[in-house]
Structures are given as structure tokens and as C-alpha cells.
Design a protein around this motif. Sequence first.
Motif, PDB file in Angstrom:
ATOM      1  N   LYS A   1      41.373 -12.841   7.867  1.00 47.14           N
ATOM      2  CA  LYS A   1      39.963 -13.219   7.849  1.00 47.14           C
ATOM      3  C   LYS A   1      39.849 -14.634   8.425  1.00 47.14           C
TER       4      LYS A   1
ATOM      5  N   GLU B   1      43.960 -10.973   4.591  1.00 45.19           N
ATOM      6  CA  GLU B   1      42.956 -10.290   3.783  1.00 45.19           C
ATOM      7  C   GLU B   1      43.613  -9.094   3.102  1.00 45.19           C
ATOM      8  N   GLU B   2      44.332  -8.324   3.890  1.00 46.71           N
ATOM      9  CA  GLU B   2      45.010  -7.154   3.330  1.00 46.71           C
ATOM     10  C   GLU B   2      46.077  -6.705   4.317  1.00 46.71           C
TER      11      GLU B   2
ATOM     12  N   ARG C   1      37.786   1.327   6.337  1.00 47.57           N
ATOM     13  CA  ARG C   1      38.283   0.215   5.528  1.00 47.57           C
ATOM     14  C   ARG C   1      38.392  -1.063   6.389  1.00 47.57           C
TER      15      ARG C   1
ATOM     16  N   LEU D   1      36.460  -4.708   6.018  1.00 41.12           N
ATOM     17  CA  LEU D   1      37.148  -5.992   5.889  1.00 41.12           C
ATOM     18  C   LEU D   1      36.711  -6.972   6.967  1.00 41.12           C
TER      19      LEU D   1
END
Lengths: 322, 302
Positions: B235, B242-243, B269, B273
Motif C-alpha cells: 500500500k 498490505e497482504e 480481493r 486492497l
Amino acid sequence: MSQSTPWFAVRQALSKKQVTTLTLLSFLLPILLWSLVSYVPFLWHPKVEIIEPGSISWLKPGMLVDRAVFAEQTQLAAEQQTAAPQGLRANPIYLPAPHEVAIAFYTAFTTEPTRSSEQWLHESLWHSIQVIFWGFSLSSLLGVPLGILCGTYVAFSRLQEPFIEFFRYLPAPAFGALAVAILGIHDGPKIAIIFIGTFFQQVLVIANTTRKLDVALLEAALTLGAKKLQLLFRVVIPGILPDLYRDQRILLGWAWTYLIVAELIGTSSGITWFITQQARYKNFDNVYAAIIMIGIIGVVCDILLARLGKRLFPWEKEQVKG
Amino acid sequence: MTAIELPSYLEKSAAVSARFEKLKQREVILEVKQLGKQFDSQQGLVTALRDINFKTHRREFVCVIGPSGCGKSTLIRILAGLEAPSSGEVLLDNKPVFEPGPDRGMVFQGYTLFPWLNVKQNVMFGLEMQGYTKATAESEALNWIELVGLERFADAYPHQLSGGMKQRVAIARALANKPRILLMDEPFGALDAQTRSKMQANLIEIWRNIDITVLFITHDLDEAIYLADRILVLKANPGEVEELIEVSVPRPRHSSQVISPEFLATKKRLEELIHPPGPEDDTDDLHMIRMTHVGDDVEIME
């Protein structure tokens, strides 16, 4: 039907035929203008060439006088009822007609020098070319490597460029007297002037060219394992070579512009000697012939170098100019 | 909003789960530990990356994705050794890296082939830097050129090649050094859509056939899902992880999978995000200027 290329399209290439036509015209137009001024009497011709002096005693056949003066003398003769002078309108002596220059061009190479100590035109030219060659070669020998180093390593650039920036503003001919004092009166100071005139610009121009090399190429080389000197010799130098070559061609042109000044220093020599000598005798047709000769040598040299460049750097994309 | 019910992006088939289990058993090639990067700018100190941690395993394909300005290019440049991190470290085979080296091959977004060398010489470049003889380098290079399918162009100069071909040479050039990891910074970003999907298929083919780990930066979600085992989502402001998503789409992959449930679930997903629904989205209606007049036989949309 084949489409014809428009003559005026913004930044569009022209056809081969158009380019050839325009190239020819670019030379023909000035020659045409020159011919008009030379051969069409009423366009300019501010002088009168005396054919028959008549009763005016101070006039001699072949003499050039102003049109106003000639008119005055004609009137004077008419008033005194004596024979009027006769003459034809002519151009001043410093503007010979094209055919006169063409003849001079030919005879300059075929006429023996008036004094045995003097040189033939081609010998003068050859002498000038040698002065240029040595001046430019010496300058390049030092200037090219230094320029590349300045463009590659910031340390070099900081050490050299401030002084060079200062020095390049000093006009090369200002060093004439100094050069003669140090190097004597023959070719030494002349070569030195061309060197001074070229070298400082050369370092800066080539340093800039070197800096323009895409950093991404250096980064790519680094990720491929290139180290220090390999970067310089395997990436920087081959990467800038075509631009360096182009710079050198332009700089060679500058060296020529310093030639005339350089050759006036110490004992006048080479093509400059020829020009000043001929001007002194008022052989302006020879002067023009010599000037045109310099132009021809310059252009032919540049065309040959451009051709050679294409051979040397086959990876360079075609430069679109036309 | 969604017309069809999608499974969770976390759901995986038994085969895909087994594959991830196996992947995690493999040795770690690249490890990034608490990596941070700050720049001095006119606005003061700007944090480009903060506390980045991840590992890539041998023969894994990891994509890094994130909004523009999230520092993904900075990240890959640090991994390549072209920039120094402000904090943290990068370990390659458990050894910290400080400078660029042939153990990390890099393919850049821009075309970085050496224009004065032909295709073969470009691929030989790295090998010669390693000190291989010309003959060895040449035969090695020809193998790699064949692998990317450019044997007919071995003697061509870069300016004679299309964008896709140039990037294939760049891949061959990077792989010729037998790097531990191939770093790719949006390598297909400048290519047209058709060439790009061909290049993606080529790359997967190459990756399947040789022992290479890939870290691939992109801003194209489809590209990331099509290529990656795992997707590292960054991010922006500051760039943080973020993931780290395990892609549930089974291999071997093909372009028709873009409408498969796993693919769509993963894409949904990623979109959540990267473009989180914000309050300004409600007022996002475009103000339309009416450019036709009534009677123009145009349906007016209200």
C-alpha cells in the motif's frame, strides 16, 4: 497512382527527388543571385569602367570610377565641347563575376607562383590542412579522454570543469603573441591557437555527451556483473561512440574557423597567406577561389566522415533530417 | 453488487494447497528483513518503504503489486543493489547483499539492451564480465537465445527488434548469468496487450523449464494472478506490505482461467486492497455534458 509528397508538411520527410532538388537549389540560388548582380547591369553596377578617356586627362582605360563621378566628367566634357569619356557600367573590383572566379579557380592550380620562394595554391592548402590536422589531433588526444572522464566521474568533472569553463571564454587569438614568444614564428604557435580554440570546448562538449548516456544502460551492466573499469570501457565508451564521433565532426568545423586567425600569427602561411597576398594585389577572383576551396574541403570532409560514421556505427538508427 | 457468488480467495483445492506446502519446504532464496527506505525531498523526509518483510522460496514466482507511488520500483532496485536501504537488510542465500551483482538478474521496464551490441553479444555481455572465454560465452548465449525463441535474430541489432523481442533478449541476457533470482520491474508494461499476453505465456514456459526464482513487479492485476504463486500487495504512503496472497488458481495456467471462480475471487480481493472503497466514491458520478439535442435520435440516459 503514386502519391506525391507535399512540399510543406510539418516535420514530414520529403521524397528522394525533392531532397535532391532542394540540395541543388540551396547552392544554385546563391549562385543565381551572384550571377544576376554580376551580369545584369541595371541591378547594381555602381561603377563605370573607362574604355575611352576622351578629353579627361586623369582617366585611363580600364579605370573604375563611381557612376556619379563619371556623369560629372561627361557633363564637364560636354560643356567644354571636347570629346566625352566612354565607359561601361561595372561592379566594384571586390565583386568579380562567377566566370572570373571559376577561371581563377582553375588557373590558381595551374599557374606557377610569381616568385620561386612562394607556394603553389595546393601547397598552401596542404600546409593549412597539416596545421589543422596537428592542432585538432593534439586537442583530441587530450580532450576526448578528459571529456569522457569528466562525464563519467563526478570527481574529474569537479576538478576540471570550473577552470575549463573559465578558460573557454578567453579568445584563442588572445594567446597569439604568447604562443609566438614560446613556440617561435613557424607552425608551432598556429597549432597552439587551434589547440586552444578547440580543446576547452571539446572537453565540455564531450563531458556533456558522456553524461547523456542512459543511466539505465549502466544499471543494466551493473546487474550483469560489470565492475568499475569494465563499466567505462565496455559500456560508457561504446555507448557514446556515435555521439562522440558526431561531436568531433562539429568540433573539426570549429578548428577550421580558427585556422585563418592562427595562420596570421607569426609568419603568415598556408591558405591565409595566399588569400592576403592575392587581396593585396587586388586579385579578388583568386581570393574568392581560395575561400570557395576552403568551403569545398570542409563539406567534402564532412560528407566523407558522415559516410564513414554510417559504416562504423551500423547500430545507429537513421537520423531523420529530410 | 456481484452477480455471482464467488468463493473466498483463501479457498484452495487440495492440489494447490499441496503445492504451497511443498513450496514452503524449499530453501529460502531471498529474504527481506524489516526493510525501510527514506528519501530526502523538498517536502522533507519521505518514507517510501516501511518495515517490509517477506521470503521467496526456490523456484517460486512472486509478484509485487500496489498502487502507483507505493515504492514497488524502489523495492526492486534495493533488491538489485542499485539503491541502498535506509534500514533493514536483504539476504540472498542467507548472505546480505550491498551492491548489484550477477547473482540477481534484472529485467527493466525500459529497453536496456546495449544498442551497439547485437542480440548474441548482448546475451554474452554478462558471461564475459564473469570472465568466460568468448567461445564459451558464445555457445552459452546461443542456448539462451534459443530458449527465448530468437535464434533467427542472433545477429540483429536491438533497434531492428520489436518491443517484445527486446524484452525476450533482456530475459535471456539476465538468465545467461545463471542468477539465483530474476528480478523483473514491470517488464511488459510498455508492450501492447497481445504481445504482453504472449510474453507472459513465454515467461511461464521458461520459468517451468529452468531452476529460477522470479520476483515480478506489475500494476496489472490479471498479470499478477496469471503469473504468480504468491502476490505481495503493497500500500502507498508509506509503502508497507498490505497482504501476501497465495494465488488459488491451479497450474498449469491458461488465459481462459480469467473467468474461473478462483481467478475472479483473487482479483476481487486485490481490487479491494488496492482501490479500497472510500467515502468519495458515492459522489463519483460523472457530470455529463449533453452534446446532442433532443430529436437527435439518441437515448438520453438519466
